[in-house]
Design a protein around this motif. Structure first.
Motif, PDB file in Angstrom:
ATOM      1  N   LEU A  77      -1.896   2.390  -5.616  1.00  0.00           N
ATOM      2  CA  LEU A  77      -1.526   2.408  -4.201  1.00  0.00           C
ATOM      3  C   LEU A  77      -0.115   1.883  -4.010  1.00  0.00           C
ATOM      4  CD1 LEU A  77      -2.165   2.796  -1.215  1.00  0.00           C
ATOM      5  CD2 LEU A  77      -3.172   0.491  -1.206  1.00  0.00           C
ATOM      6  N   TYR A  78       0.189   0.778  -4.657  1.00  0.00           N
ATOM      7  CA  TYR A  78       1.527   0.192  -4.534  1.00  0.00           C
ATOM      8  C   TYR A  78       2.586   1.192  -5.000  1.00  0.00           C
ATOM      9  CZ  TYR A  78       5.528  -2.863  -5.423  1.00  0.00           C
ATOM     10  OH  TYR A  78       6.782  -3.412  -5.446  1.00  0.00           O
ATOM     11  N   THR A  79       2.352   1.822  -6.149  1.00  0.00           N
ATOM     12  CA  THR A  79       3.302   2.809  -6.674  1.00  0.00           C
ATOM     13  C   THR A  79       3.476   3.962  -5.699  1.00  0.00           C
ATOM     14  OG1 THR A  79       2.750   2.248  -8.965  1.00  0.00           O
ATOM     15  CG2 THR A  79       3.770   4.390  -8.575  1.00  0.00           C
ATOM     16  N   GLU A  80       2.352   4.437  -5.140  1.00  0.00           N
ATOM     17  CA  GLU A  80       2.398   5.555  -4.187  1.00  0.00           C
ATOM     18  C   GLU A  80       3.219   5.188  -2.951  1.00  0.00           C
ATOM     19  OE1 GLU A  80      -0.678   8.102  -1.337  1.00  0.00           O
ATOM     20  OE2 GLU A  80      -1.471   6.791  -2.905  1.00  0.00           O
ATOM     21  N   VAL A  81       2.999   3.996  -2.427  1.00  0.00           N
ATOM     22  CA  VAL A  81       3.726   3.563  -1.227  1.00  0.00           C
ATOM     23  C   VAL A  81       5.210   3.432  -1.522  1.00  0.00           C
ATOM     24  CG1 VAL A  81       4.055   1.645   0.387  1.00  0.00           C
ATOM     25  CG2 VAL A  81       1.740   2.429  -0.165  1.00  0.00           C
ATOM     26  N   VAL A  82       5.549   2.786  -2.626  1.00  0.00           N
ATOM     27  CA  VAL A  82       6.961   2.594  -2.964  1.00  0.00           C
ATOM     28  C   VAL A  82       7.648   3.936  -3.200  1.00  0.00           C
ATOM     29  CG1 VAL A  82       8.573   1.621  -4.651  1.00  0.00           C
ATOM     30  CG2 VAL A  82       6.617   0.273  -3.880  1.00  0.00           C
ATOM     31  N   TYR A 100      16.495  -0.292  -6.339  1.00  0.00           N
ATOM     32  CA  TYR A 100      16.242   0.688  -5.281  1.00  0.00           C
ATOM     33  C   TYR A 100      14.920   0.379  -4.586  1.00  0.00           C
ATOM     34  CZ  TYR A 100      19.836   3.753  -7.421  1.00  0.00           C
ATOM     35  OH  TYR A 100      20.993   4.281  -7.927  1.00  0.00           O
ATOM     36  N   ALA A 101      13.890   0.097  -5.398  1.00  0.00           N
ATOM     37  CA  ALA A 101      12.559  -0.188  -4.847  1.00  0.00           C
ATOM     38  C   ALA A 101      12.576  -1.462  -4.006  1.00  0.00           C
ATOM     39  CB  ALA A 101      11.539  -0.319  -5.972  1.00  0.00           C
ATOM     40  N   MET A 102      13.322  -2.472  -4.471  1.00  0.00           N
ATOM     41  CA  MET A 102      13.413  -3.724  -3.720  1.00  0.00           C
ATOM     42  C   MET A 102      13.986  -3.494  -2.324  1.00  0.00           C
ATOM     43  SD  MET A 102      14.814  -6.419  -6.562  1.00  0.00           S
ATOM     44  CE  MET A 102      13.691  -7.441  -7.522  1.00  0.00           C
ATOM     45  N   TYR A 103      15.063  -2.724  -2.253  1.00  0.00           N
ATOM     46  CA  TYR A 103      15.673  -2.459  -0.949  1.00  0.00           C
ATOM     47  C   TYR A 103      14.790  -1.555  -0.093  1.00  0.00           C
ATOM     48  CZ  TYR A 103      20.004  -4.905  -1.874  1.00  0.00           C
ATOM     49  OH  TYR A 103      20.936  -5.888  -2.112  1.00  0.00           O
ATOM     50  N   ALA A 104      14.062  -0.650  -0.716  1.00  0.00           N
ATOM     51  CA  ALA A 104      13.123   0.192   0.027  1.00  0.00           C
ATOM     52  C   ALA A 104      12.035  -0.666   0.663  1.00  0.00           C
ATOM     53  CB  ALA A 104      12.506   1.229  -0.914  1.00  0.00           C
ATOM     54  N   LEU A 105      11.532  -1.622  -0.091  1.00  0.00           N
ATOM     55  CA  LEU A 105      10.519  -2.535   0.430  1.00  0.00           C
ATOM     56  C   LEU A 105      11.098  -3.412   1.540  1.00  0.00           C
ATOM     57  CD1 LEU A 105       8.879  -3.501  -2.963  1.00  0.00           C
ATOM     58  CD2 LEU A 105       7.718  -2.324  -1.091  1.00  0.00           C
ATOM     59  N   ASN A 138      11.407   8.186  -1.487  1.00  0.00           N
ATOM     60  CA  ASN A 138      11.640   9.584  -1.139  1.00  0.00           C
ATOM     61  C   ASN A 138      12.363   9.723   0.192  1.00  0.00           C
ATOM     62  OD1 ASN A 138      10.484  10.613  -3.475  1.00  0.00           O
ATOM     63  ND2 ASN A 138       8.440  10.792  -2.571  1.00  0.00           N
ATOM     64  N   GLU A 139      12.326   8.659   1.004  1.00  0.00           N
ATOM     65  CA  GLU A 139      13.018   8.677   2.287  1.00  0.00           C
ATOM     66  C   GLU A 139      14.507   8.368   2.120  1.00  0.00           C
ATOM     67  OE1 GLU A 139      11.085   5.603   4.443  1.00  0.00           O
ATOM     68  OE2 GLU A 139       9.180   6.672   4.661  1.00  0.00           O
ATOM     69  N   MET A 140      14.881   7.913   0.933  1.00  0.00           N
ATOM     70  CA  MET A 140      16.238   7.425   0.700  1.00  0.00           C
ATOM     71  C   MET A 140      16.979   8.331  -0.286  1.00  0.00           C
ATOM     72  SD  MET A 140      15.009   3.478   0.085  1.00  0.00           S
ATOM     73  CE  MET A 140      16.497   2.604   0.558  1.00  0.00           C
ATOM     74  N   ARG A 145       5.929 -10.384  -1.892  1.00  0.00           N
ATOM     75  CA  ARG A 145       5.108 -10.467  -0.684  1.00  0.00           C
ATOM     76  C   ARG A 145       4.689  -9.093  -0.190  1.00  0.00           C
ATOM     77  NH1 ARG A 145       8.144 -15.439   2.564  1.00  0.00           N
ATOM     78  NH2 ARG A 145       7.477 -17.066   1.102  1.00  0.00           N
ATOM     79  N   MET A 146       5.564  -8.122  -0.305  1.00  0.00           N
ATOM     80  CA  MET A 146       5.203  -6.757   0.081  1.00  0.00           C
ATOM     81  C   MET A 146       4.113  -6.211  -0.827  1.00  0.00           C
ATOM     82  SD  MET A 146       6.721  -5.528   2.774  1.00  0.00           S
ATOM     83  CE  MET A 146       6.896  -3.739   2.593  1.00  0.00           C
ATOM     84  N   HIS A 147       4.223  -6.502  -2.125  1.00  0.00           N
ATOM     85  CA  HIS A 147       3.176  -6.080  -3.061  1.00  0.00           C
ATOM     86  C   HIS A 147       1.827  -6.645  -2.643  1.00  0.00           C
ATOM     87  CE1 HIS A 147       0.679  -6.478  -6.722  1.00  0.00           C
ATOM     88  NE2 HIS A 147       1.231  -5.322  -7.068  1.00  0.00           N
ATOM     89  N   ALA A 148       1.813  -7.940  -2.312  1.00  0.00           N
ATOM     90  CA  ALA A 148       0.561  -8.599  -1.917  1.00  0.00           C
ATOM     91  C   ALA A 148      -0.028  -7.962  -0.660  1.00  0.00           C
ATOM     92  CB  ALA A 148       0.809 -10.086  -1.695  1.00  0.00           C
ATOM     93  N   GLU A 149       0.822  -7.579   0.278  1.00  0.00           N
ATOM     94  CA  GLU A 149       0.328  -6.981   1.517  1.00  0.00           C
ATOM     95  C   GLU A 149      -0.125  -5.533   1.309  1.00  0.00           C
ATOM     96  OE1 GLU A 149      -0.203  -8.478   4.441  1.00  0.00           O
ATOM     97  OE2 GLU A 149       0.350 -10.319   3.393  1.00  0.00           O
ATOM     98  N   ILE A 150       0.644  -4.773   0.558  1.00  0.00           N
ATOM     99  CA  ILE A 150       0.317  -3.353   0.346  1.00  0.00           C
ATOM    100  C   ILE A 150      -1.019  -3.187  -0.351  1.00  0.00           C
ATOM    101  CG2 ILE A 150       1.005  -1.282  -0.951  1.00  0.00           C
ATOM    102  CD1 ILE A 150       3.946  -2.107  -0.343  1.00  0.00           C
TER     103      ILE A 150
END
Length: 347
Positions: A300-305, A93-98, A310-312, A155-160
């Motif tokens: 921060l990463y956990t909060e963003v993910v 789920y998290a992968m697709y959210a990212l 929560n949008e899904m 890559r999203m983790h690195a950017e976030i």
């Protein structure tokens, strides 16, 4: 520094070590979970689950036996298989959210990335036996999909985490380095390596011996006294977040100069003598600073993910999900040849 994902996706080559059942023929293209926009196929969910299982099999089986995945390891009313599968699905789920938010961070999968992913998928299939590939439920399309998701996630983790606060004050990072000797007053190891409990008389004699050692440490230093009394000195660090007993905390805070040695400290299980090596140790302090930054980045990463999730609203097909079963075990062995690698973070 780049993080890399080997073509094997694991530390070695997979082999099927035991079959516990014939399994269920599944439609790998069927949608096992959807949020209305993103569809997770049964094949990808199965491969992610079985690959994760493979990473644990050797360790778990050595401790809990071959029936480990059918047991309720944590007393929660669910099997170890259920628990692991739930974690895998949450990560998918998290992968697709990212993936949905790649554009927000300028992350993309280029043609070069796609070619590298294809090469890694092919190498994985070539490196493993047909039996292992079949047990994993893998094919090239499934592998490429999963590798793409892993690449995006990394890559999203690195950017976030670039947005995390990396300013840590010297006061917050300050960490002491100290040495300690611990002597148990409940038991000791005899010449045959067996654990033997002290008698009341032995405990009394031990108290006198340790008391003499503590007095010598005050004069000669902890290391010299420990050598003379045949005790082992262990290094340790301490800062405001350290988890130590109240007795140790009080003693450490009383050692206000480098080289200071504590009085004998008695706890419920044994005796301690401490020596403050450095009120502020440079190496330990930088390690603490790095740890604080890492904690902030992870938070921060956990909060963003979680915000994305929560949008899904995901709908899981329980009937299809039950088809994924750990009906065989895997073992992992080191590859005999080098394998291709895929960069999953940018420089």
């Amino acid at each position: 520094m780049k993080k890399r994902l080997t073509a094997l996706l694991l530390s070695g080559v997979l082999a099927v070590s035991m079959f516990a059942g014939c399994g269920t023929e599944m439609n790998k293209t069927a949608t096992v979970a959807t949020d209305g926009t993103n569809n997770i196929t049964l094949g990808v969910a199965n491969f992610a689950s079985r690959l994760t299982q493979a990473q644990y099999d050797d360790f778990y089986v050595s401790y809990f036996g071959e029936n480990v995945w059918r047991t309720d390891m944590y007393g929660q009313g669910t099997t170890a298989e259920d628990d692991l599968k739930a974690n895998v699905m949450e990560n998918l789920y998290a992968m697709y959210a990212l993936k949905n938010h790649m554009a927000d961070y300028g992350v993309e999968i280029t043609a070069e990335d796609a070619a590298a992913i294809s090469t890694v998928a092919e190498s994985f299939i070539s490196a493993n036996s047909a039996e292992a590939i079949e047990a994993l439920g893998a094919d090239r399309e499934i592998l490429e999909t999963y590798l793409e998701l892993l690449t995006i996630q990394s890559r999203m983790h690195a950017e976030i985490i670039k947005d995390a606060d990396t300013n840590v004050s010297d006061e917050e990072a300050a960490t002491s380095a100290y040495s300690q000797v611990y002597v148990s007053k409940t038991s000791y190891t005899d010449a045959e390596g067996k654990t033997v409990e002290y008698t009341p008389e032995e405990v009394e004699a031990l108290a006198q011996k340790v008391g003499a050692f503590a007095a010598a440490a005050k004069v000669d230093g902890l290391k010299a006294a420990a050598e003379a009394h045949e005790y082992t000195v262990s290094p340790a660090t301490y800062n405001a977040k350290s988890s130590v007993s109240a007795e140790i905390k009080t003693a450490l805070e009383a050692l206000t100069t480098d080289g200071a040695v504590s009085d004998l400290i008695e706890t419920e299980t044994g005796y301690y003598v401490l020596q403050m090596d450095a009120i502020v140790d440079a190496t330990a302090t930088e390690a603490t600073r790095d740890s604080i930054i890492s904690e902030r980045q992870n938070a921060l990463y956990t909060e963003v993910v979680e915000g994305y999730l929560n949008e899904m609203e995901w709908d899981l097909d329980a009937r299809l999900w039950r088809q994924i079963s750990f009906d065989n075990l895997f073992t992992v062995y080191e590859p005999e040849v080098e394998t291709e690698e895929l960069d999953v973070t940018e420089q």
